[in-house]
Design an enzyme around this catalytic site. Structure first.
Site, PDB file in Angstrom:
ATOM      1  CD  GLU A   1      -0.262   0.470   4.529  1.00 11.83           C
ATOM      2  OE1 GLU A   1      -0.572   1.290   3.634  1.00 11.83           O
ATOM      3  OE2 GLU A   1       0.533  -0.467   4.355  1.00 11.83           O
TER       4      GLU A   1
ATOM      5  CB  CYS B   1      -0.638   5.594   2.995  1.00 17.72           C
ATOM      6  SG  CYS B   1      -0.175   3.959   2.412  1.00 17.72           S
TER       7      CYS B   1
END
Length: 480
Positions: free
Chosen positions: A246, A280
């Protein structure tokens, strides 16, 4: 406070130590054992030996009970862990408490899935059977970031253990004390086989590089920057190991003219400043229909100005410091460059005055700009910078939002249900929220398109990242 490596069932250190500091106050919290390639090698070897024992890899009931017992151990020290997380990471205590609770919930979720990772059987011809068996992939190397070190540890380790893998964990040095404390209740369980779960910390990168390149590591799970993810892919190519990555994000919030701008501006400000903008999926760009653009500029400027900075342990704090002074300085430089070349500066942000100045604090910055190709619209600046852009219609909103190399998350804000789904379907993102932002759950898979990564964590699909599918064929004939 101090923490050591945990390798092959034993706490250990080689006499090298590094200090850990509170980024809000510069206070010394403790120290952690600082390892490297030797510790990584020992941990991987121990994990490989443990995986070879079917009493672990083929025993879902044991693994389920371990996960449940770990969750119970964490629940007994929830507040203690939340306070440590705030001291070492800097985030507001309310966010730390929510993260610990979410991590415990996720462990329990994967404890249930540990006993339900089924394959399937087909009769491909009379008396001929193809069995699809989902097996654990092997040794999992887990490189854990510092921004959400409880949830991001658990969302990798829990599915790895549920699937039957053994694990080697390398936490970020900024939160090494916290990750050791999170794992301590698991390591204390007498039913945990030696080598099944290992931990080593380092301030350098040689241990992590060994995990990436070692042929004994079958899965590598990493959460972090796209640049580092690309290097991991290159260095792991020789072993062809499974990768779960990720990576970066540049989340857009698409706000249409039928919304209540005054009501949603505080929600957008909170989405942009979660973990001081160091998440994020944090809001990075707010795209607003042109008829409401001026109103949004005023409302969002006011909401961001009202964000209360302070030490995370203070009850009134909404936003703490950045993770450390080096990160603060880097983000500050990029924001300064954005302020110099944007169309309009609405909030300059910067370092606060007074007692907070010694910490790694930055106040939120807000700018408006037309060109979505500008570096601050494309680059993931990991801090409290928000960019406002105007659009005329749905097509332009989607075009602007999709003008990105990332595809992790986005949100759509409208009262028209059909429009919400129409736009969400057109966005090239792994997660799209409707009239909300940053809602993440153990049950719902998370991951991105394009340069935001590979694979999915959370949810049932996380088991796929730590599993292999085996086809076993047998012809048994038919009666007569």
């Amino acid at each position: 406070m101090q923490s050591r490596h945990f390798i092959d069932g034993q706490w250990t250190d080689a006499g090298r130590w590094t200090d850990s500091f509170d980024p809000a106050s510069c206070e010394l919290i403790g120290r952690f054992a600082d390892g490297g390639e030797a510790e990584a090698q020992a941990a991987v070897s121990a994990a490989a030996r443990a995986f070879a024992n079917p009493k672990w890899s083929q025993n879902p009931r044991l693994r389920q009970q371990l996960l449940l017992d770990w969750a119970a151990g964490l629940k007994a020290r929830q507040e203690e862990l939340a306070q440590l997380l705030t001291r070492e990471n800097g985030k507001a205590l309310a966010q730390s408490r929510g993260e610990i609770a979410g991590a415990i919930s996720e462990i329990v979720y994967y404890a249930g899935l540990a006993r339900h990772n089924p394959g399937h059987v087909l009769e491909v011809a009379p008396g001929e059977f193809s069995t699809m068996l989902r097996e654990p992939a092997g040794v999992a190397g887990l490189i854990i970031p510092w921004n959400a070190p409880a949830v991001l540890l658990v969302r990798a380790l829990a599915p790895a253990l549920a699937a039957g893998c053994t694990a080697v964990i390398k936490p970020a040095p900024q939160t090494a004390l916290f990750n050791a404390a999170m794992l301590e209740p698991l390591f204390a369980l007498p039913s945990l086989p030696a080598g099944a779960v290992n931990l080593f910390a380092e301030t350098g990168h040689v241990g992590a590089a060994y995990l990436v390149a070692s042929p004994l590591v079958d899965v590598l799970s990493f959460t972090g920057s796209t640049a580092t993810g690309q290097r991991i892919m290159q260095d792991a190519a020789a072993t062809m190991k499974k990768l779960s990555l990720e990576l970066g994000g540049k989340s857009c919030c698409l706000v249409f003219e039928d919304t209540d701008v005054e009501a949603i501006a505080p929600k957008l400000a909170a989405a942009a400043t979660i973990i001081s903008g160091q998440q994020c999926t944090a809001a990075r760009r707010v795209l607003v229909q042109a008829s409401r653009f001026a109103e949004m500029k005023r409302a969002l400027s006011a909401s961001l100005s009202e964000i209360r900075l302070g030490h995370g342990l203070e009850a009134t704090t909404q936003m703490g410091p950045l993770i450390d002074w080096q990160s603060r300085d880097k983000v500050e430089r990029r924001i300064a460059e954005a302020l110099d070349c944007c169309d309009e500066v609405l909030l300059a942000g910067g370092r606060p005055d007074g007692a907070l100045r010694q910490g790694a604090f930055l106040a939120p910055a807000l700018i408006a700009h037309r060109d979505s190709g500008a570096f601050f619209c494309q680059e993931e600046i990991f801090g409290p910078l928000l960019v406002l852009e105007a659009f005329d219609d749905e097509a332009e909103a989607v075009t602007r939002a999709n003008h990105s190399e990332f595809g992790l998350s986005a949100s759509v804000w409208t009262n028209e249900g059909a429009r919400a789904w129409r736009v969400a379907r057109a966005l090239r993102n792994g997660t799209v929220w409707l009239n909300d932002h940053n809602k993440l759950f153990a049950e719902a898979e998370t991951g991105g398109y394009r340069k935001s990564g590979l694979g999915r964590l959370h949810g049932v699909d996380a088991l796929l990242d730590f599993s292999e599918l085996k086809h076993i064929y047998q012809s048994v004939g038919t009666l007569g």
